[in-house]
Design a protein around this motif. Structure first.
Motif, PDB file in Angstrom:
ATOM      1  N   PHE B  33       0.855  -1.257  -0.450  1.00 28.86           N
ATOM      2  CA  PHE B  33       0.295  -0.507   0.021  1.00 28.86           C
ATOM      3  C   PHE B  33       0.977   1.470  -0.507  1.00 28.86           C
ATOM      4  CE2 PHE B  33      -3.229  -2.777   0.866  1.00 28.86           C
ATOM      5  CZ  PHE B  33      -2.939  -3.631   1.793  1.00 28.86           C
ATOM      6  N   PRO B  34       1.286   2.321  -1.041  1.00 34.94           N
ATOM      7  CA  PRO B  34       2.088   3.285  -0.873  1.00 34.94           C
ATOM      8  C   PRO B  34       1.083   4.036  -0.943  1.00 34.94           C
ATOM      9  CG  PRO B  34       1.217   1.870  -3.354  1.00 34.94           C
ATOM     10  CD  PRO B  34       0.746   1.078  -3.151  1.00 34.94           C
ATOM     11  N   TRP B  35       1.315   5.310  -0.817  1.00 40.12           N
ATOM     12  CA  TRP B  35       1.126   6.659  -0.828  1.00 40.12           C
ATOM     13  C   TRP B  35       1.607   7.890  -1.960  1.00 40.12           C
ATOM     14  CZ3 TRP B  35      -3.436   8.752   1.336  1.00 40.12           C
ATOM     15  CH2 TRP B  35      -3.904   7.783   1.975  1.00 40.12           C
ATOM     16  N   TYR B  36       1.312   8.391  -2.876  1.00 38.94           N
ATOM     17  CA  TYR B  36       1.927   9.311  -3.261  1.00 38.94           C
ATOM     18  C   TYR B  36       1.743  10.465  -3.480  1.00 38.94           C
ATOM     19  CZ  TYR B  36       4.119   5.552  -6.320  1.00 38.94           C
ATOM     20  OH  TYR B  36       5.504   4.259  -6.949  1.00 38.94           O
ATOM     21  N   LYS B  37       1.943  11.632  -3.387  1.00 38.96           N
ATOM     22  CA  LYS B  37       2.184  12.902  -3.318  1.00 38.96           C
ATOM     23  C   LYS B  37       2.497  13.762  -5.105  1.00 38.96           C
ATOM     24  CE  LYS B  37       3.773  17.162  -1.617  1.00 38.96           C
ATOM     25  NZ  LYS B  37       4.900  17.455  -0.473  1.00 38.96           N
ATOM     26  N   GLN B  38       1.438  14.305  -5.529  1.00 37.39           N
ATOM     27  CA  GLN B  38       1.244  14.867  -6.541  1.00 37.39           C
ATOM     28  C   GLN B  38       1.331  16.754  -5.988  1.00 37.39           C
ATOM     29  OE1 GLN B  38      -1.528  14.361  -9.699  1.00 37.39           O
ATOM     30  NE2 GLN B  38      -0.205  14.535 -11.073  1.00 37.39           N
ATOM     31  N   GLU B  39       2.020  17.488  -6.044  1.00 37.43           N
ATOM     32  CA  GLU B  39       2.317  18.954  -5.937  1.00 37.43           C
ATOM     33  C   GLU B  39       1.538  19.519  -7.315  1.00 37.43           C
ATOM     34  OE1 GLU B  39       6.102  20.385  -4.881  1.00 37.43           O
ATOM     35  OE2 GLU B  39       5.580  19.517  -3.045  1.00 37.43           O
ATOM     36  N   LEU B  40       0.385  21.000  -7.208  1.00 36.93           N
ATOM     37  CA  LEU B  40       0.191  21.343  -8.702  1.00 36.93           C
ATOM     38  C   LEU B  40       1.073  21.104  -9.859  1.00 36.93           C
ATOM     39  CD1 LEU B  40      -2.423  22.574  -9.239  1.00 36.93           C
ATOM     40  CD2 LEU B  40      -1.045  24.876  -8.877  1.00 36.93           C
ATOM     41  N   GLY B  41       1.075  20.766 -10.990  1.00 32.93           N
ATOM     42  CA  GLY B  41       1.823  20.863 -12.396  1.00 32.93           C
ATOM     43  C   GLY B  41       2.807  19.821 -11.878  1.00 32.93           C
ATOM     44  N   LYS B  42       3.127  18.463 -11.184  1.00 41.07           N
ATOM     45  CA  LYS B  42       3.897  18.381 -11.000  1.00 41.07           C
ATOM     46  C   LYS B  42       3.933  16.950 -10.980  1.00 41.07           C
ATOM     47  CE  LYS B  42       7.526  21.315  -9.561  1.00 41.07           C
ATOM     48  NZ  LYS B  42       7.722  21.441  -7.843  1.00 41.07           N
ATOM     49  N   ARG B  43       5.177  15.321 -11.462  1.00 46.63           N
ATOM     50  CA  ARG B  43       4.622  14.371 -11.533  1.00 46.63           C
ATOM     51  C   ARG B  43       4.067  13.911  -9.575  1.00 46.63           C
ATOM     52  NH1 ARG B  43      10.740  12.657 -13.154  1.00 46.63           N
ATOM     53  NH2 ARG B  43      10.345  15.015 -13.967  1.00 46.63           N
ATOM     54  N   PRO B  44       3.746  12.753  -9.380  1.00 46.70           N
ATOM     55  CA  PRO B  44       3.167  11.992  -8.303  1.00 46.70           C
ATOM     56  C   PRO B  44       5.022  11.016  -7.955  1.00 46.70           C
ATOM     57  CG  PRO B  44       1.595  11.178 -10.102  1.00 46.70           C
ATOM     58  CD  PRO B  44       2.645  11.702 -11.219  1.00 46.70           C
ATOM     59  N   GLN B  45       5.164  11.456  -6.620  1.00 42.87           N
ATOM     60  CA  GLN B  45       6.483  11.426  -6.465  1.00 42.87           C
ATOM     61  C   GLN B  45       5.971  10.334  -5.110  1.00 42.87           C
ATOM     62  OE1 GLN B  45       8.772  14.956  -5.848  1.00 42.87           O
ATOM     63  NE2 GLN B  45      10.256  13.346  -6.818  1.00 42.87           N
ATOM     64  N   LEU B  46       6.409   8.714  -4.475  1.00 40.90           N
ATOM     65  CA  LEU B  46       6.370   8.396  -3.322  1.00 40.90           C
ATOM     66  C   LEU B  46       6.792   8.798  -2.225  1.00 40.90           C
ATOM     67  CD1 LEU B  46       5.885   4.830  -2.512  1.00 40.90           C
ATOM     68  CD2 LEU B  46       7.914   4.660  -2.713  1.00 40.90           C
ATOM     69  N   ILE B  47       6.199   9.252  -0.706  1.00 46.14           N
ATOM     70  CA  ILE B  47       6.317   9.453   0.418  1.00 46.14           C
ATOM     71  C   ILE B  47       6.552   8.472   1.286  1.00 46.14           C
ATOM     72  CG2 ILE B  47       5.068  12.432  -0.603  1.00 46.14           C
ATOM     73  CD1 ILE B  47       2.809  11.176   1.372  1.00 46.14           C
ATOM     74  N   ILE B  48       5.645   7.441   1.252  1.00 45.62           N
ATOM     75  CA  ILE B  48       5.677   6.577   2.375  1.00 45.62           C
ATOM     76  C   ILE B  48       5.294   5.297   1.635  1.00 45.62           C
ATOM     77  CG2 ILE B  48       3.560   7.022   3.902  1.00 45.62           C
ATOM     78  CD1 ILE B  48       5.273   6.454   6.054  1.00 45.62           C
ATOM     79  N   ASP B  49       5.184   3.482   2.558  1.00 42.27           N
ATOM     80  CA  ASP B  49       4.648   2.446   1.788  1.00 42.27           C
ATOM     81  C   ASP B  49       4.019   1.801   2.790  1.00 42.27           C
ATOM     82  OD1 ASP B  49       6.863   1.792  -0.408  1.00 42.27           O
ATOM     83  OD2 ASP B  49       6.863   1.928   1.761  1.00 42.27           O
ATOM     84  N   ILE B  50       3.579   0.920   3.175  1.00 38.74           N
ATOM     85  CA  ILE B  50       3.200  -0.344   3.637  1.00 38.74           C
ATOM     86  C   ILE B  50       2.912  -1.724   3.421  1.00 38.74           C
ATOM     87  CG2 ILE B  50       1.131   0.370   4.317  1.00 38.74           C
ATOM     88  CD1 ILE B  50       1.830  -0.041   7.026  1.00 38.74           C
ATOM     89  N   ARG B  51       3.517  -2.391   3.725  1.00 41.19           N
ATOM     90  CA  ARG B  51       3.455  -4.257   3.515  1.00 41.19           C
ATOM     91  C   ARG B  51       2.689  -4.106   4.478  1.00 41.19           C
ATOM     92  NH1 ARG B  51       6.603  -4.438  -0.729  1.00 41.19           N
ATOM     93  NH2 ARG B  51       8.638  -2.883  -1.155  1.00 41.19           N
ATOM     94  N   SER B  52       1.278  -5.028   3.812  1.00 39.54           N
ATOM     95  CA  SER B  52       0.809  -5.741   5.864  1.00 39.54           C
ATOM     96  C   SER B  52       1.690  -6.813   6.490  1.00 39.54           C
ATOM     97  CB  SER B  52       0.177  -7.072   4.582  1.00 39.54           C
ATOM     98  OG  SER B  52       0.579  -7.424   3.653  1.00 39.54           O
ATOM     99  N   ASN B  53       2.296  -6.745   6.619  1.00 36.60           N
ATOM    100  CA  ASN B  53       3.095  -7.762   7.465  1.00 36.60           C
ATOM    101  C   ASN B  53       3.762  -6.465   8.732  1.00 36.60           C
ATOM    102  OD1 ASN B  53       5.562  -6.267   6.394  1.00 36.60           O
ATOM    103  ND2 ASN B  53       6.576  -8.089   6.723  1.00 36.60           N
ATOM    104  N   VAL B  54       2.702  -5.232   8.529  1.00 36.33           N
ATOM    105  CA  VAL B  54       3.378  -4.113   9.767  1.00 36.33           C
ATOM    106  C   VAL B  54       2.026  -3.307   9.783  1.00 36.33           C
ATOM    107  CG1 VAL B  54       6.131  -4.501   9.216  1.00 36.33           C
ATOM    108  CG2 VAL B  54       4.040  -2.893   8.489  1.00 36.33           C
TER     109      VAL B  54
END
Lengths: 113, 113
Positions: B33-54
């Motif tokens: 389960f990743p989270w991506y942040k997209q600032e205005l006019g920019k590309r999405p970038q990964l900010i944090i992710d989590i796997r199901s074992n935590v």
């Protein structure tokens, strides 16, 4: 510099005129993917590729083609563009089967008149 | 297939307050389960992710929590700053079954100075 590049960045075309959007990565990534981004619909996957000569459909593949003849390149082809394909397109790549960060290209803004 | 939903679609907070963005998913087999942040006019970038074992993962002012029983995961941003204003996308995938990452529609976070 490690990066994903897309060309062109902006394109205005007319219905039915075949076009190709190129995508290239210099990180030796196995996995590459194409997304389209539309207001209120988020990022929707068009096609993805696990490796050279291996491609598969995403959620919205209709009207698009892809090819993966080389590891670094993953072009998106619109054989007969239509106005409903007006969108912002992103190419992305990641190292492989172990899921880590996807690196996105800068985006291609396509308008089909 | 997987279905990822984000609520609310927009969120406005005062600078310095905390923000919580929630996502639900439908496929109980999803394990990344990743989270991506997209600032205005920019590309999405990964900010944090989590796997199901935590159940939780932190990185400075951001954290992600995962509730596998309820099939939802949340992004927590503490001490929000104006530069946190962006569109945030959550995503989910069953890495053992396929390589199609499903994104939510995105949430627009506005941090008021």
């Amino acid at each position: 510099e490690a990066q994903v590049t897309q060309n062109p960045r902006y394109l205005i075309t007319v219905t039915g005129k075949k076009l190709t959007v190129t995508c290239s990565q210099n990180m030796n990534h196995e996995y590459m993917s194409w997304y389209r981004q539309d207001p209120g619909l988020g990022l929707r996957q068009i096609y993805y590729s696990m490796n050279v000569e291996v491609t598969d459909k995403g959620d919205v593949p209709e009207g698009y083609k892809v090819s993966r003849k080389e590891k670094r390149n993953f072009p998106l082809i619109l054989e007969s563009p239509s106005p409903n394909q007006t969108s912002l397109y992103f190419c992305a790549s990641s190292p492989g089967l172990v899921w880590v960060e996807q690196f996105f290209g800068p985006g291609t803004r396509l308008t089909v008149l | 297939g997987e279905n990822v939903e984000q609520h609310p679609s927009t969120l406005s907070v005062q600078e310095g307050d905390s923000a919580v963005i929630k996502c639900t998913y439908s496929d109980s087999a999803s394990n990344y389960f990743p989270w991506y942040k997209q600032e205005l006019g920019k590309r999405p970038q990964l900010i944090i992710d989590i796997r199901s074992n935590v159940g939780e993962k932190k990185d400075q002012r951001i954290a992600v929590t995962l509730n596998k029983t309820a099939k939802h995961f949340s992004l927590h941003i503490t001490e929000t700053q104006p530069e946190d204003s962006a569109v945030y996308f959550c995503a989910a995938i069953d890495t053992g079954a396929n390589s199609k990452l499903t994104f939510g529609k995105g949430i627009t976070l506005s941090v008021r100075p």
